[in-house]
Design a protein around this motif. Sequence first.
Motif: not given
Length: 438
Positions: A187-189, A211-215, A253-255, A326-329
């Motif tokens: 995600d950082g890259t 590894t996590r791929n939240h986006f 994703n987030n800070a 998870r994010r709804e939108r």
Amino acid sequence: MGPFRPGAAGWARLAVLALLASAAVALAAAGLRSVLWLLLGLAGLALAAAGVWWALAGTGPARAAGLLLAVAAPAAVLALYATAGMLGPALASLALWGAAVAAARIALTPGADPVAAEHGAVAARHPWILMNPRSGGGKVGRFHLEDRARAAGARVVLLGSGHQDVSALARQAVSDGADLLGVAGGDGTQALVAEVAARHRLPFLVIPAGTRNHFALDLGLDREDPAAALDALADGVELDVDLGFAAGRVFVNNASFGTYASVVASPAYRDDKVHTALRTLPGLLTGPDAPRLRMRADDARAEGLQALLVSNNPYRRAVDSPHPGRRERLDSGRLGVLGVRVENAAQAAGMARGPRAPGLLRLTAREVVVEADTDTVPVGIDGEHVVLPVPVVVRVEPGALRVRVPRHRPGVPVHRPVADWPQVARIAFGTAPHRNPH
């Protein structure tokens, strides 16, 4: 939200029946004493929460005592239930309550709620993809992503072992005529390349090779088959999603501020996350160097926060066990704000109340200002540690990023709202009006 899904009334009636059955089982087994048994169960949860606090915030004997309490409290409650012959009815009542909540959430689920509105896309003629061979334990090589991307007509650049300026590589690709920028990595890259893509209004391709791929998760991409994301080059659609900025640094994703950001800052964190967290958390939660943050979000204010997470669009809830994080939108134009302020075991026990816990702050905002008593604060931006001068202004830029995704994606999240029992009852008995889309 959109109108209720087909069959919502049936699910609502099932939810109401399961809820009544849950109460009926408890009353049949213990009568009015069932209220006392319920209070006993809640007390066990509160003691377990206090034990978790001592385990995280303490060291030595205090940590050992906390771990013991966290395990012994619920075990003791279960033993008392079993001795009194209430274990079976309690488990049955709990199962029925869980079924009621699940059915209620399905009934309240709108008919369609994609992460962002899709629209058609013109195939890229000169796609450029940056790949990190070390991400995700070597997913680039394991899934033959380089060869597959080249076969799909993309120019591929591999990150080497030394430090390379990812943003500069992306900017050079744009200068060389790239009309799509992609990343196979973490995600950082992805955030660094996404910023360049957004600035030039170029489509951005996400290949979940980290590894996590939240986006990628919230985009509905298949994290078990990263190569499937390459289908977007030939048959893709576009989503206009938001981007977050923390003091000008982009995040998808987030800070995070406070305890988590300080843990990530430790050089040992990458190699041993659990041990490093357990070793550093006591000082971060209760020690003299424990972070104390101040936050302003639109019209809201908070002080004394130990942890603060600002996300690009709100997460569903603080804890969502079926789909954590998870994010709804991704196109609501709002930041999600989650703050934690816990000073002692009693307040930690109060966290068992969930979203209504007094130590938990949840809201949404267009802009968040983070302050501290120091000149700088550590920040985890999409999991990457940076140090920023205070105050840190976090904002969201709606629809800043054109994300190219495959037309068919297996994991597009379905929004399951929190159970609103009055609304469920209205649906069940046919008195609920349909909601207007958004």
